[in-house]
Motif scaffolding. Structure first.
Motif, PDB file in Angstrom:
ATOM      1  N   GLU A 146       0.846  -1.209   0.000  1.00 38.33           N
ATOM      2  CA  GLU A 146       0.000   0.000   0.000  1.00 38.33           C
ATOM      3  C   GLU A 146       0.873   1.247   0.000  1.00 38.33           C
ATOM      4  O   GLU A 146       0.618   2.203  -0.721  1.00 38.33           O
ATOM      5  CB  GLU A 146      -0.897   0.029   1.236  1.00 38.33           C
ATOM      6  CG  GLU A 146      -2.122  -0.825   1.107  1.00 38.33           C
ATOM      7  CD  GLU A 146      -3.168  -0.460   2.145  1.00 38.33           C
ATOM      8  OE1 GLU A 146      -2.853   0.285   3.093  1.00 38.33           O
ATOM      9  OE2 GLU A 146      -4.308  -0.927   1.991  1.00 38.33           O
ATOM     10  N   CYS A 175       0.112   3.602   6.662  1.00 37.16           N
ATOM     11  CA  CYS A 175      -0.343   3.378   5.294  1.00 37.16           C
ATOM     12  C   CYS A 175      -1.189   4.588   4.869  1.00 37.16           C
ATOM     13  O   CYS A 175      -1.534   5.419   5.700  1.00 37.16           O
ATOM     14  CB  CYS A 175      -1.140   2.073   5.203  1.00 37.16           C
ATOM     15  SG  CYS A 175      -2.862   2.213   5.703  1.00 37.16           S
ATOM     16  N   HIS A 189      -4.138   4.978   4.448  1.00 33.61           N
ATOM     17  CA  HIS A 189      -5.415   5.100   5.159  1.00 33.61           C
ATOM     18  C   HIS A 189      -5.196   5.530   6.614  1.00 33.61           C
ATOM     19  O   HIS A 189      -6.139   5.570   7.398  1.00 33.61           O
ATOM     20  CB  HIS A 189      -6.164   3.759   5.142  1.00 33.61           C
ATOM     21  CG  HIS A 189      -6.293   3.181   3.775  1.00 33.61           C
ATOM     22  ND1 HIS A 189      -5.555   2.109   3.337  1.00 33.61           N
ATOM     23  CD2 HIS A 189      -7.058   3.571   2.727  1.00 33.61           C
ATOM     24  CE1 HIS A 189      -5.858   1.848   2.072  1.00 33.61           C
ATOM     25  NE2 HIS A 189      -6.764   2.719   1.683  1.00 33.61           N
ATOM     26  N   GLU A 198     -10.182  -0.050   6.826  1.00 35.81           N
ATOM     27  CA  GLU A 198     -10.014  -0.291   5.387  1.00 35.81           C
ATOM     28  C   GLU A 198     -10.421  -1.672   4.922  1.00 35.81           C
ATOM     29  O   GLU A 198     -10.032  -2.119   3.855  1.00 35.81           O
ATOM     30  CB  GLU A 198      -8.562  -0.022   5.001  1.00 35.81           C
ATOM     31  CG  GLU A 198      -7.570  -0.837   5.798  1.00 35.81           C
ATOM     32  CD  GLU A 198      -6.148  -0.442   5.446  1.00 35.81           C
ATOM     33  OE1 GLU A 198      -5.652  -0.959   4.451  1.00 35.81           O
ATOM     34  OE2 GLU A 198      -5.553   0.381   6.157  1.00 35.81           O
TER      35      GLU A 198
HETATM   36 ZN   LIG Z   1      -4.172   0.898   4.396  1.00 37.41          ZN
END
Ligand SMILES: [Zn+2]
Length: 223
Positions: free
Chosen positions: A84, A127, A129, A165
């Motif tokens: 990611e 990451c 997110h 996520e």
């Molecule tokens: Zn993520």
């Protein structure tokens, strides 16, 4: 529903570990829901995972990882996290586009390439997110002063810290509603029907509970 063969051993183990990190108990039905597979497919998969020493299923029906299962799951989660970050930080892909791409690629990474990724990206970053390798326990987040949008206070300004996520459709939905990591918002009201009304730079929006529970915030307006 997905082809059960496409949902690998690693996917099952990662889903169980993530739920565990969030402080949730995992039942076979939960796995069927999260991985979008049928109940018989989950039964088959758990039977194999049990036989190979990755999981135990208690008399209470709760699925738990063994030490071996935990190690494999963590390694898969780490590869997912690195990919990611690669897609976002090196290739500039948007946060709402990359989860599924990473789901596919995480099974194809060789140890040598994984080492390269670690070297290039470093350890410990979030990451796109806003999450670490594993999701955090909600109680720990609240201790740090974070709150899910579903429990945020009306009249208060917040900054989005991270998004749950698990569901790519939900990520796309949040993006279309103007919500993303580090976006600022003001809560207008928590409504009787369990929706929440919010004000964003692009305008007002109303989110239902499943979406609001997936958005974590910290108070404030700064960057
Ligand atoms: Zn993520």
């Amino acid at each position: 529903m997905k082809d059960s063969i496409a949902v690998s051993k690693e996917n099952y183990l990662k889903a169980i570990l993530e739920a565990d990190a969030e402080g949730r108990q995992v039942f076979p039905a939960t796995l069927a829901h999260w991985l979008e597979v049928s109940a018989p497919a989950v039964t088959m998969a758990l039977k194999r995972l049990k036989r190979d020493g990755y999981v135990e299923v208690g008399a209470d029906g709760i699925v738990r990882l063994t030490e071996k299962g935990r190690e494999t799951a963590y390694h898969t989660a780490l590869r997912h996290h690195l990919i990611e970050r690669m897609l976002s930080e090196i290739f500039g892909m948007e946060w709402y586009e990359i989860h599924e791409e990473a789901e596919r690629l995480e099974h194809a990474v060789s140890p040598a390439f994984e080492a390269k990724l670690r070297e290039r990206l470093g350890e410990g970053g979030a990451c796109p997110h806003g999450n670490a390798v594993l999701p955090e326990n909600p109680a720990e987040r609240k201790c740090r002063g974070e709150v899910p949008l579903s429990e945020a206070l009306p009249g208060q300004h917040y900054v989005v810290t991270s998004l749950q996520e698990r569901d790519p459709q939900l990520l796309l939905f949040l993006h279309r509603n103007g919500i993303g990591p580090s976006k600022q918002l003001c809560v207008l009201s928590q409504n009787y029907d369990q929706t929440v009304s919010i004000q964003l730079h692009g305008g007002d929006s109303i989110l239902g509970r499943p979406a609001a529970e997936a958005v974590w915030l910290r108070p404030g307006t700064d960057k």
